[in-house]
Enzyme design. Structure first.
Site, PDB file in Angstrom:
ATOM      1  N   HIS A 267       0.283   0.693   7.269  1.00 38.12           N
ATOM      2  CA  HIS A 267       0.649   1.727   6.303  1.00 38.12           C
ATOM      3  C   HIS A 267       1.479   1.120   5.162  1.00 38.12           C
ATOM      4  O   HIS A 267       1.156   1.294   3.984  1.00 38.12           O
ATOM      5  CB  HIS A 267       1.438   2.832   7.025  1.00 38.12           C
ATOM      6  CG  HIS A 267       1.919   3.923   6.130  1.00 38.12           C
ATOM      7  ND1 HIS A 267       1.233   5.109   5.981  1.00 38.12           N
ATOM      8  CD2 HIS A 267       3.001   4.015   5.322  1.00 38.12           C
ATOM      9  CE1 HIS A 267       1.879   5.880   5.120  1.00 38.12           C
ATOM     10  NE2 HIS A 267       2.969   5.245   4.712  1.00 38.12           N
ATOM     11  N   GLU A 268       2.525   0.400   5.529  1.00 33.95           N
ATOM     12  CA  GLU A 268       3.384  -0.193   4.490  1.00 33.95           C
ATOM     13  C   GLU A 268       2.612  -1.232   3.677  1.00 33.95           C
ATOM     14  O   GLU A 268       2.858  -1.404   2.489  1.00 33.95           O
ATOM     15  CB  GLU A 268       4.647  -0.818   5.113  1.00 33.95           C
ATOM     16  CG  GLU A 268       5.541   0.159   5.895  1.00 33.95           C
ATOM     17  CD  GLU A 268       5.915   1.446   5.144  1.00 33.95           C
ATOM     18  OE1 GLU A 268       5.932   1.422   3.896  1.00 33.95           O
ATOM     19  OE2 GLU A 268       6.175   2.471   5.804  1.00 33.95           O
ATOM     20  N   HIS A 271       0.946   0.443   0.841  1.00 35.02           N
ATOM     21  CA  HIS A 271       1.891   0.632  -0.274  1.00 35.02           C
ATOM     22  C   HIS A 271       2.087  -0.695  -1.017  1.00 35.02           C
ATOM     23  O   HIS A 271       2.117  -0.745  -2.238  1.00 35.02           O
ATOM     24  CB  HIS A 271       3.252   1.095   0.255  1.00 35.02           C
ATOM     25  CG  HIS A 271       3.298   2.531   0.696  1.00 35.02           C
ATOM     26  ND1 HIS A 271       2.950   3.571  -0.127  1.00 35.02           N
ATOM     27  CD2 HIS A 271       3.682   3.107   1.875  1.00 35.02           C
ATOM     28  CE1 HIS A 271       3.124   4.734   0.527  1.00 35.02           C
ATOM     29  NE2 HIS A 271       3.545   4.474   1.743  1.00 35.02           N
ATOM     30  N   GLU A 297       0.749   7.392  -1.382  1.00 35.19           N
ATOM     31  CA  GLU A 297       0.392   7.691   0.010  1.00 35.19           C
ATOM     32  C   GLU A 297      -1.115   7.565   0.235  1.00 35.19           C
ATOM     33  O   GLU A 297      -1.554   7.239   1.335  1.00 35.19           O
ATOM     34  CB  GLU A 297       0.876   9.090   0.404  1.00 35.19           C
ATOM     35  CG  GLU A 297       2.365   9.149   0.705  1.00 35.19           C
ATOM     36  CD  GLU A 297       2.794   8.266   1.880  1.00 35.19           C
ATOM     37  OE1 GLU A 297       2.108   8.262   2.918  1.00 35.19           O
ATOM     38  OE2 GLU A 297       3.810   7.569   1.741  1.00 35.19           O
TER      39      GLU A 297
END
Ligand code: ZN
Length: 503
Positions: A267-268, A271, A297
């Site tokens: 997830h990170e 980003h 997101e």
């Protein structure tokens, strides 16, 4: 002075303020990763001094003069230049229209709010927190009024995180999603597969941190994170900060929850890939900053969910996962491992939620926030309203406020309007996913061969390189050819989870 000269001067002043801001981010990263326990006060002083410097740079009078020059009606700015000027105007107004006294008071209130929340949560004592929340609401409304949003305070809060969004638009999107999702979750949880998935996930125990570290480094590198321009460290809560050629991600390791570490790192990484893909020369201007939290997101969730929970992804990485953890994975066959990766289990706690039920947590928070701002709901009635909404939307009722209304930190320092980005990001991620597959049939087969380059290239061009030229709604239209809506998300969840649980 020519317009181009004025524009160049404005750009350099805007970038200078942004650069100072990135120093603050770095201090914040260091605080959560490295700070010696005795250094908190010194760090707070550093933050305060830097915040003053950032504010001074962002509110420099010269910026105002240049903006007047550049925003004259007869100006002949290019479309890109107009985008930079419009964003600079927004930032300049924010920096200059809020009275210094208000900014100071609000910062102090935010810090008090955080501590009051932490204490109230630990003691399960909403009553002690209620006055703080009331005060935060009042500050939010005053801020909106100073910036010309009086009467549309919640729209202001949304726009702050996602330029262009309104409560009415979010209301419509979430209403449609809720109608589809609530019954889907009930179908999935009633399926016999749900229990099998839970059993499978429960078998993943005792994964040494070193092995997890090796695996996640290999995965994140393979999907394209450039470790020459970023790094990953450990913190209590995973996050990603920094931009351009210095992106700092964090993760955390739990020996009995290896998938938690893995998926939060991916997830990170999503980003981080976005920040690494912003145009380097334009960093800090509208052409070199992200388009808002929903778009951010969409990038993290696309990699975390659509990509890393796909069969193609696991075909590629499963052999390595098993090689690194032979005994820990021995009790699961490939199908069970895949089920564990795609476990759906409603929970009261948002941050523990799977990707299907996660959206319901956001809808619940949006409904509460919206009513707090319209005055339909009083702060003192919030716990009861939360319990009722939780029962209706999630099918679960919290036994206390600690696992209900007090669970999230966001409102404690006044971050209203932030929650919706998470769910809007999921909608955009699903739209991007289908569009990518239309353009590149066989994308998942490429994943199975360990090749993620096409998807990253496409996102680089279509999303990352665009900076903030377009807001989330316009970006969805341009890149996916459709309005932002829950349709693709519902289709994706039905296809992936329907096949697994209802097939
Ligand atoms: Zn995120």
């Amino acid at each position: 002075m020519s317009l181009d000269t004025a524009f160049a001067e404005l750009t350099s002043l805007v970038q200078r303020a942004h650069t100072l801001g990135t120093v603050g981010e770095l201090l914040g990263w260091d605080e959560q990763v490295n700070l010696p326990s005795g250094a908190a006060e010194q760090r707070a002083a550093q933050h305060a001094a830097l915040a003053e410097a950032v504010h001074a740079a962002a509110s420099e009078r010269r910026i105002g003069e240049l903006l007047v020059e550049l925003q004259k009606p007869d100006g002949a700015l290019s479309v890109d230049q107009q985008a930079v000027v419009a964003q600079a105007r927004k930032d300049f107004d924010r920096a200059t229209k809020l009275p210094a006294e208000f900014v100071r008071e609000k910062a102090a209130q935010g810090s008090r709010g955080y501590h009051a929340w932490a204490k109230a949560k630990a003691n399960d004592d909403f009553a002690s927190y209620a006055p703080v929340l009331e005060k935060n609401l009042e500050f939010a409304k005053r801020e909106a009024a100073y910036l010309g949003w009086g009467g549309r305070e919640y729209d202001y809060m949304l726009d702050k995180h996602d330029p262009g969004l309104t409560a009415a638009a979010v209301d419509r999107l979430f209403g449609e999603l809720k109608r589809e999702l609530v019954p889907l979750v009930r179908e999935i949880t009633a399926s016999p597969t749900a229990a099998r998935a839970k059993t499978a996930a429960g078998k993943l125990r005792g994964f040494p941190v070193e092995g997890q570290r090796t695996f996640l480094r290999e995965v994140t590198e393979k999907i394209g994170f450039d470790y020459g321009r970023g790094r990953i460290d450990v913190s209590l809560h995973p996050f990603c900060s920094g931009t351009g050629s210095d992106v700092r991600m964090t993760t955390r390791f739990k020996e009995d929850e290896p998938l938690d570490s893995l998926f939060s790192s991916i997830h990170e990484t999503g980003h981080g890939l976005y920040e690494q893909g912003l145009p380097a020369a334009q960093l800090g201007t509208a052409l070199g900053i992200h388009a808002g939290m929903a778009v951010h997101e969409s990038q993290s969730r696309l990699w975390e969910n659509q990509v890393a929970r796909s069969r193609g992804f696991w075909r590629s990485f499963e052999p390595r996962f098993r090689a690194l953890f032979p005994t820990q994975t021995a009790a699961l066959n490939a199908e069970e491992l895949y089920l564990a990766v795609n476990l759906v289990e409603p929970t009261l706690i948002r941050v523990d939620a799977d990707e299907v039920t996660y959206n319901l947590h956001i809808i619940l928070r949006f409904e509460m926030e919206k009513m707090l701002f319209t005055g339909e709901l009083a702060v003192r009635d919030l716990p009861a309203a939360w319990r009722e909404a939780s029962r209706e939307i999630l099918g679960l009722e919290p036994a206390n406020d600690r696992t209900g209304v007090l669970q999230d930190v966001h409102w404690s320092d006044g971050a209203f309007g932030y929650f919706p980005s998470y769910c809007l990001g999921n909608m955009l991620a699903a739209q991007l996913w289908y569009r990518a597959q239309e353009l590149r049939p066989g994308l998942e087969a490429e994943f199975a061969r360990g090749d993620f380059s096409w998807l990253l290239c496409w996102l680089r061009e279509q999303v990352h390189a665009q900076g903030r030229r377009f807001d989330a709604l316009e970006l969805a239209r341009r890149v996916t050819g459709a309005e932002l809506s829950p349709k693709a998300l519902v289709r994706y969840l039905r296809e992936r989870y329907g096949a697994l649980y209802l097939g």
